[in-house]
Design an enzyme around this catalytic site. Structure first.
Site, PDB file in Angstrom:
ATOM      1  N   LYS A 140       0.810  -1.226   0.000  1.00  0.00           N
ATOM      2  CA  LYS A 140       0.000   0.000   0.000  1.00  0.00           C
ATOM      3  C   LYS A 140       0.846   1.280   0.000  1.00  0.00           C
ATOM      4  O   LYS A 140       0.378   2.327  -0.432  1.00  0.00           O
ATOM      5  CB  LYS A 140      -0.951   0.010   1.204  1.00  0.00           C
ATOM      6  CG  LYS A 140      -2.101  -0.983   1.048  1.00  0.00           C
ATOM      7  CD  LYS A 140      -3.094  -0.889   2.181  1.00  0.00           C
ATOM      8  CE  LYS A 140      -4.130  -1.990   2.057  1.00  0.00           C
ATOM      9  NZ  LYS A 140      -5.149  -1.964   3.091  1.00  0.00           N
ATOM     10  N   ALA A 147      -3.119  -0.290   8.756  1.00  0.00           N
ATOM     11  CA  ALA A 147      -4.570  -0.101   8.788  1.00  0.00           C
ATOM     12  C   ALA A 147      -4.974   0.946   9.827  1.00  0.00           C
ATOM     13  O   ALA A 147      -5.949   1.678   9.633  1.00  0.00           O
ATOM     14  CB  ALA A 147      -5.256  -1.432   9.083  1.00  0.00           C
TER      15      ALA A 147
END
Ligand code: NAP
Length: 268
Positions: A64, A126
């Site tokens: 990511k 996250a």
């Protein structure tokens, strides 16, 4: 037919194809979504291939952050969060977005964080966007506790750059919302609880877990025993996908889409 995919390592367990292919079918849209296992060290070549053949793709762990260097443009929100999970190919140019944090917000029962005191356990990829999103949405306080304190401090520094405040110590006796963003509760850590005095949880606490397999982690079970209202990570998975699909296909989906996915794809 236009092609969509998810890349990651490992990614074979992903439910994203079921969700996206359901949306395509339901809306009569000509997209086909697939899993592309992308071993470490092969990301650059993978992006090159995706750029020439795919309409868009999702990005999951561990790429990511790494993916950002290969994109032509990154949305201001994804730049702030320092992570991209959705990439849209527009005429050979790659545009990066982050739908994880808004997806998580949409999964919260009542969708309200404004004025709330929030405790986040974990400071990984996250937790960071979600903490920032809550601060942006006017939470009364956002606290991150993490085994490796330095990671929580790094997130605090990043939020401060945008004038947002983060606590990295537990200063309160109760919180309105507590979220497990660690990996404790899944896989080989299935029988473990995140480090927290469970005595701070009561019937007024809303407790979430980003984990959705198992559907009810030990943490959620223990929280429920103390009267808390609970929710797991399936909602996040579904809502981030719905938001990603809208970007891929440049459409606004029916507001019942997520409910249909819970019912038709996951049998809930
Ligand atoms: P990550 O970057 O690898 O972070 C893992 C976090 O867990 C870190 O804060 C880590 O602490 C903590 N941790 C791991 N083992 C620990 C232990 N033994 N004791 C205490 N803390 C421990 O992972 P992530 O990408 O942030 O993902 C976090 C969780 O969210 C995972 O369970 C993932 O499956 C889930 N997730 C769900 C969705 C969804 O759609 N529902 C999306 C993304 C992620 P240290 O920093 O000290 O190592």
């Amino acid at each position: 037919m236009k092609k969509l995919a998810i890349i990651g390592d490992p990614v074979s367990h992903s439910h994203s194809p079921e969700i996206h292919n359901f949306i395509s079918k339901r809306n009569g849209l000509d997209y086909r979504y697939e899993i592309l296992e992308t071993p470490r060290g092969t990301l650059k070549d993978r992006i090159c291939m995706l750029k020439s053949e795919y309409a868009g793709f999702n990005v999951t762990s561990p790429y990511k952050i790494e993916v950002m260097q290969y994109l032509d443009e990154i949305s201001p929100q994804a730049q702030k969060y320092g992570a991209v999970n959705t990439v849209v190919n527009r005429k050979g140019k790659l545009y990066g977005y982050n739908t994880d944090a808004d997806g998580f917000f949409m999964s919260i029962p009542g969708r309200s964080v404004s004025g709330k005191h929030i405790l986040i356990l974990g400071a990984g990829g996250a937790a960071h966007p979600v903490a920032m999103n809550f601060a942006e949405r006017g939470a009364a306080s956002v606290t991150i506790l993490n085994r490796t304190a330095k990671k929580a401090e790094d997130i605090k520094e990043n939020l401060a750059k945008y004038g947002l405040k983060l606590e990295t110590e537990q200063k309160r006796e109760r919180y309105d919302l507590i979220i497990n963003c660690t990996t404790l509760g899944m896989g080989k850590h299935k029988n473990m609880l995140p480090p927290l005095d469970l005595g701070i949880i009561d019937e007024k606490t809303l407790v979430g877990d980003m984990i959705y397999n198992p559907p009810k982690t030990l943490f959620l079970k223990e929280s429920e025993k103390r009267g808390a209202k609970i929710f797991n990570g399936l909602g996040m998975l579904v809502y981030q996908a719905v938001l990603a699909y809208e970007l891929f296909a440049d459409v606004k989906l029916n507001e019942n889409t997520a409910d249909e996915i819970f019912k038709e794809v996951f049998g809930l």
